[in-house]
Design an enzyme around this catalytic site. Structure first.
Site, PDB file in Angstrom:
ATOM      1  N   LYS A 101       0.864  -1.075  -0.173  1.00  0.00           N
ATOM      2  CA  LYS A 101       0.073   0.095  -0.079  1.00  0.00           C
ATOM      3  C   LYS A 101       0.919   1.337   0.061  1.00  0.00           C
ATOM      4  O   LYS A 101       0.370   2.190  -0.775  1.00  0.00           O
ATOM      5  CB  LYS A 101      -0.936   0.022   1.257  1.00  0.00           C
ATOM      6  CG  LYS A 101      -1.812  -1.164   1.092  1.00  0.00           C
ATOM      7  CD  LYS A 101      -2.865  -1.067   2.578  1.00  0.00           C
ATOM      8  CE  LYS A 101      -3.650  -2.339   2.659  1.00  0.00           C
ATOM      9  NZ  LYS A 101      -4.612  -2.285   3.751  1.00  0.00           N
ATOM     10  N   GLN A 145      -5.477  -1.598  11.120  1.00  0.00           N
ATOM     11  CA  GLN A 145      -5.259  -2.918  11.106  1.00  0.00           C
ATOM     12  C   GLN A 145      -4.901  -3.517  12.132  1.00  0.00           C
ATOM     13  O   GLN A 145      -3.800  -3.172  13.215  1.00  0.00           O
ATOM     14  CB  GLN A 145      -4.026  -3.333  10.164  1.00  0.00           C
ATOM     15  CG  GLN A 145      -4.301  -3.103   8.645  1.00  0.00           C
ATOM     16  CD  GLN A 145      -3.644  -3.903   7.800  1.00  0.00           C
ATOM     17  OE1 GLN A 145      -2.418  -3.611   7.508  1.00  0.00           O
ATOM     18  NE2 GLN A 145      -4.232  -4.745   6.914  1.00  0.00           N
ATOM     19  N   ASP A 152     -11.426   2.701   3.790  1.00  0.00           N
ATOM     20  CA  ASP A 152     -11.580   1.219   3.811  1.00  0.00           C
ATOM     21  C   ASP A 152     -13.131   0.818   3.773  1.00  0.00           C
ATOM     22  O   ASP A 152     -13.668  -0.152   3.310  1.00  0.00           O
ATOM     23  CB  ASP A 152     -11.025   0.676   5.116  1.00  0.00           C
ATOM     24  CG  ASP A 152     -10.075  -0.251   4.861  1.00  0.00           C
ATOM     25  OD1 ASP A 152      -9.677  -0.387   3.751  1.00  0.00           O
ATOM     26  OD2 ASP A 152      -9.187  -0.666   5.860  1.00  0.00           O
ATOM     27  N   GLY A 198     -20.301 -15.834   0.886  1.00  0.00           N
ATOM     28  CA  GLY A 198     -19.519 -15.105   2.131  1.00  0.00           C
ATOM     29  C   GLY A 198     -20.097 -14.043   2.458  1.00  0.00           C
ATOM     30  O   GLY A 198     -20.824 -13.503   1.785  1.00  0.00           O
ATOM     31  N   ARG A 199     -20.403 -13.814   4.015  1.00  0.00           N
ATOM     32  CA  ARG A 199     -21.079 -12.749   4.337  1.00  0.00           C
ATOM     33  C   ARG A 199     -20.233 -11.792   5.223  1.00  0.00           C
ATOM     34  O   ARG A 199     -20.903 -11.069   6.213  1.00  0.00           O
ATOM     35  CB  ARG A 199     -22.306 -13.264   5.092  1.00  0.00           C
ATOM     36  CG  ARG A 199     -22.146 -14.448   5.980  1.00  0.00           C
ATOM     37  CD  ARG A 199     -23.226 -14.942   6.505  1.00  0.00           C
ATOM     38  NE  ARG A 199     -22.876 -16.200   7.509  1.00  0.00           N
ATOM     39  CZ  ARG A 199     -23.624 -16.869   7.995  1.00  0.00           C
ATOM     40  NH1 ARG A 199     -25.133 -16.818   7.806  1.00  0.00           N
ATOM     41  NH2 ARG A 199     -23.321 -17.883   8.654  1.00  0.00           N
ATOM     42  N   VAL A 258      -7.736 -10.371  -7.299  1.00  0.00           N
ATOM     43  CA  VAL A 258      -8.222  -9.217  -6.645  1.00  0.00           C
ATOM     44  C   VAL A 258      -7.495  -8.305  -5.600  1.00  0.00           C
ATOM     45  O   VAL A 258      -7.754  -7.176  -5.452  1.00  0.00           O
ATOM     46  CB  VAL A 258      -9.503  -9.913  -5.743  1.00  0.00           C
ATOM     47  CG1 VAL A 258     -10.282  -8.768  -4.881  1.00  0.00           C
ATOM     48  CG2 VAL A 258     -10.521 -10.595  -6.668  1.00  0.00           C
TER      49      VAL A 258
END
Length: 943
Positions: free
Chosen positions: A56, A100, A125, A172-173, A275
């Site tokens: 990043k 994080q 984010d 996925g949730r 991704v």
């Protein structure tokens, strides 16, 4: 993009970064010194996190984002993490923050609480409840979308497959991927099903998906044969499985069995390298977007401000002479907005505002640096004709005009006014917050103490006075050796000069830093200021009218060993420190000006400064908060800076340069800043142009000249106007002949303003007893005298609505051509500068310098102060030196009794006649009416 393989994702990612880099460069070009800022706050030190963070930071550096890695130990507490987040939230240079947290922190940390502590506007984010809620509602243009789902959508768009109408399945949730991915697909018009590890017959659900996004975190849980033929497959999984062929014994796989799914999918992302890199690209995109929003909100554009509706009462006061008593009642009829709300509305950041309760605040000077690349607004100065002792409503007009321009004309408008002295508030004049429905509120806060600036000036001023007399006393009672031993005391067996003492040595031409190396002659020069007591010009001050302090003897205690002298007290706002505050441009400049203040002359004729006394640093410390402008508001909720309050006779009578400069940046190029100059145009306005504008570098666009029928009738030969007494009938009944005769003063003051090359708008402040014929006559004669426009106003009774015509006239005048110029060149001899003001502004035939004034001309020229601007100290009740001469006196010689120097402030002030710098109390002071209600704790009786 090749069918069944999104390897060209890398090319798209490169394109995104190039676009973002170009956008950042454009921002930096438009706003020099600006860079988008990103902070990665990491708790703990996981290896995989470190790798991800380094990616990043590298991406940010390539684009031009100023990214910082803020580390906290794994042992950090929740409070420590929250404090770190708060610091970043308050930093205007940072536009994005990601946090994080470790999976196994030493101290229990509430992840939800920490996540929601991030300011939503910096949550790049996209994980706070506010941003998640906006996404869930479909408010996509006003939120940050989580980076991984956003990256997934970008990859889907790159395939060319339309999302609208497609069947999409999300496996996925999680709050980071699954849930926001569902919302994002839904609001892009897909039919979405969310599945998870407990879904019955998952294979059947997957087989119907035109678009499949998998973020379950389970290695190869989706089999290739489940995938619908031609489907778009986005695999967000990063999993490790054993692999003996790898050096580390494991390999990375996704949540989808890639080899088999690739045979059926139309498009599929590889793992790793699919991704993940797009997530980083979207983080950079969100950070740049946040920076853009910040600039849009804080670049001085149109404010998103709420105005307060007035609850007008008609008539405002039945008895005109008692109308003022209504001011405090009116001021409470409109509750003020919370001052932090107003600060946000005008574009101030939270860390630029220091709260002093709920209704007033100080503004940090750092805002000047932040806004230095922004364009200024239009600059308007309000002045007046030669007034009656009652005043003609300049403050009221200033407030009314700003209320009109803001609340009624929908313009960014800021008022900048002086802070009133407590002395007149309890004396005869009362407060200075404006009046009627054009006031600064709360008026009791405005008129009493405010944030303590005048108290700071009083303390600083009296510290100088104490230092002067103490130094004279100690030099008279000690030898050179004893003085040196005390001025440079032994500490740890050594003597050491302080920085301010080293400065004095340099001014004396002694280039030494070791006290032990000074010769006897150098010691004498260093320790002896040799002040001539008769030359001391510095007086003690207090902010109360007290006539018995106008002359007194000090030093009568036996401990002072007979060292007495005659001196006086001035009122605090007459202190040169107040003038310094009003004319300073920065903390550094204030330190320099305070150091240059001349307090006396040595017996050899050299000026003695506060720097010589060694007190200038301490003065700066006492004034460090006073330098910050005070933010308040008007009755209608428009912003006001209240800062500095120098006398308009022995000083220049204008509010601070700093307040004007900050306000001009905040209103933006289409906004207006309205400031007031004390007394009439011949005094306050002339000093505004020749002193304040000379030091500020600002150039006004419009002069608003306030006139009243009452004052013009006085100049036409009307009876004497006396404060506290009922007005004679000539002032309350129509008398056009008397009024027209008095308009000669208006004509002269219009000409005075035009002499500086600035358009003039005349504001006729209407009173209840004025007739339409009288008001129209004044407007007609004002225009014939050369005014750009002239309008009558009723802002005292109607607030901003009563000054709309004035606001429109000012707006038009600000667009008219102007050719601003100073009245004189400061390099001219002192007498020539005085003569130019006397002849061109007052209409005198010439000036006459009395012996003391002539002596001062010679002294100040010799001392190097001859190039300072001139600040005439003369009566405000006449254009001449004689307060009894009304209208436009002619054929007079202006006598200059004395000339004094405010070297730190930066001007010389000739005394025309006798100037009182300590008002006295009348027989019936205002304090008879002032009290505190013990039940409501409200102040009663202020006006």
């Amino acid at each position: 993009v090749e069918r069944a393989d999104l390897l060209n994702e890398k090319l798209f990612r490169i394109q995104v970064r190039k676009r973002l880099k170009k956008e950042v460069e454009e921002m930096k070009t438009r706003f020099p010194g600006f860079r988008p800022g990103l902070v990665v706050l990491q708790v703990g030190d996981r290896e995989d996190s470190n790798l991800y963070i380094s990616v990043k930071l590298k991406a940010a550096a390539e684009i031009g984002i100023n990214a910082n890695h803020l580390r906290l130990p794994k042992s950090a507490t929740e409070d420590e993490v929250l404090r770190s987040i708060m610091v970043v939230n308050e930093n205007p240079a940072i536009h994005g923050l990601i946090v994080q947290l470790p999976l196994d922190s030493v101290n229990r940390i509430d992840t939800e609480k920490v996540t929601n502590a991030v300011a939503p506007e910096k949550d790049v984010d996209g994980l706070t409840s506010i941003n998640a809620g906006k996404l869930a509602r479909g408010d996509l243009g006003n939120c940050f979308i989580p980076c991984t789902p956003n990256g997934c959508m970008e990859l889907i768009r790159q395939t060319g497959v339309s999302v609208a109408g497609k069947k999409a399945v999300v496996i996925g949730r999680s709050k980071i991927v699954g849930a926001p991915m569902h919302d994002l697909l839904l609001w892009n018009h897909a039919t979405v099903t969310t599945c998870h590890s407990k879904t019955v017959d998952l294979a059947a659900e997957v087989s119907m998906a035109d678009i499949l996004v998998v973020g379950a975190g389970k290695a190869e849980m989706v089999k290739g044969e489940w995938v619908k033929q031609g489907a778009v497959v986005i695999d967000c999984g990063i999993n490790h499985i054993p692999d003996s062929t790898k050096s580390n014994g494991k390999r990375v796989v996704g949540d989808v069995h890639y080899a088999s799914a690739r045979e059926r999918a139309g498009f599929i992302t590889p793992v790793p390298g699919g991704v993940g890199p797009m997530t980083v690209a979207m983080l950079m995109q969100n950070t740049v977007q946040s920076a853009k929003r910040f600039l849009q909100m804080h670049q001085g554009g149109k404010w998103n401000i709420s105005y307060t509706k007035l609850n007008l009462q008609t008539p405002v006061a039945v008895i005109p002479d008692l109308g003022f008593l209504w001011d405090i009642v009116i001021s409470r009829s409109c509750p003020p907005k919370p001052i932090d709300q107003l600060a946000r509305e005008v574009g101030l950041l939270s860390d630029e505002v220091e709260m002093y309760g709920k209704t007033k605040a100080k503004v940090q000077l750092s805002v000047i640096k932040r806004l230095e690349g922004h364009s200024d607004g239009k600059y308007v100065v309000v002045t007046g004709i030669t007034p009656t002792p009652l005043g003609e409503g300049k403050s009221t007009t200033t407030v009314g005009l700003v209320q009109a321009m803001g609340a009624h004309l929908n313009l960014n408008a800021f008022a900048c006014v002086r802070q009133p002295s407590q002395g007149p508030t309890f004396g005869i004049k009362g407060g200075a917050a404006g009046g009627g429905y054009s006031q600064v509120i709360p008026m009791e806060e405005f008129n009493l103490h405010l944030t303590g600036d005048i108290h700071a000036i009083t303390a600083a001023n009296n510290l100088v006075a104490a230092a002067i007399d103490a130094r004279v006393f100690h030099e008279a009672t000690q030898s050179d050796k004893a003085l040196f031993s005390r001025l440079v005391p032994l500490s740890g067996g050594q003597r050491k000069f302080s920085p301010i003492q080293l400065n004095r040595l340099k001014r004396l031409g002694i280039e030494k830093v070791d006290p032990n190396t000074l010769t006897e002659e150098e010691v004498t020069r260093f320790v002896r200021l040799d002040i001539d007591p008769e030359s001391i010009t510095w007086q003690r001050v207090m902010d109360t009218n007290d006539r018995f302090l106008r002359k007194l003897t000090i030093g009568q205690s036996s401990t002072e060993k007979g060292f007495t002298r005659t001196t006086q007290f001035d009122i605090s706002v007459a202190s040169e420190i107040m003038a310094v505050l009003a004319l300073t441009s920065s903390l550094e400049d204030m330190r320099s000006r305070l150091a240059r203040m001349v307090v006396a002359t040595s017996r050899s004729g050299k000026p003695i400064t506060t720097e010589d006394l060694g007190v200038s640093g301490a003065l700066t410390v006492l004034m460090r908060d006073a330098i910050k402008p005070n933010l308040m508001q008007t009755l209608e909720g428009t912003p006001v800076f209240v800062h500095a309050g120098p006398f308009a006779n022995i000083a220049h009578g204008n509010s601070s340069i700093l307040a004007d400069k900050i306000a001009l940046k905040l209103v933006g190029p289409d906004g207006f800043v309205v400031t007031e100059a004390g007394f009439g145009a011949d005094i306050g306005m002339e000093k505004f142009f020749n002193i304040k504008c000379r030091y500020s570098g600002l150039r006004p666009h419009v002069v608003v000249l306030v006139a009243t029928v009452r004052a013009l009738k006085m100049h036409g030969g009307g009876p004497t106007v006396t404060a506290g007494l009922t007005l004679p009938k000539e002032y309350t009944e129509e008398n056009l002949e008397l009024l027209e005769k008095g308009c000669c003063n208006l004509r002269k003051q219009v000409q005075n303003a035009m002499a500086f090359g600035v358009p003039v708008v005349v504001a006729v402040n209407a009173f209840k007893t004025d007739t339409d014929a009288e008001l129209d006559l004044v407007c007609r004669l004002a225009k014939s005298a050369g005014a750009f426009d002239a309008v009558h106003c009723s802002h005292w009774a109607k607030g901003g609505a009563g000054a709309v015509a004035l606001g429109q006239a000012v707006q038009k005048a600000a667009e008219a051509p102007s050719d601003f110029k100073f009245l004189y060149d400061v390099e001219l001899p002192i007498v020539d500068k005085i003569r130019i003001i006397a002849q061109k502004i007052y209409g005198a035939d010439d000036v006459e310098l009395l012996p003391e004034a002539q002596h001062k001309v010679e002294l100040y020229t010799k001392q190097g102060f001859g190039n300072l601007p001139i600040c005439m100290a003369k009566t405000h009740l006449s254009l001449s030196h004689d307060s009894e001469k009304k209208g436009v006196p002619t054929g007079f010689i202006l006598p200059i009794r004395d000339i004094r120097a405010s070297v730190g402030a930066g001007f010389l002030y000739p005394l025309v006649g006798t100037m009182s710098t300590m008002p006295g109390l009348p027989t019936r002071p205002c304090f008879y009416d002032i009290d505190l209600d013990p039940e409501t704790e409200q102040v009663d009786g202020l006006f």
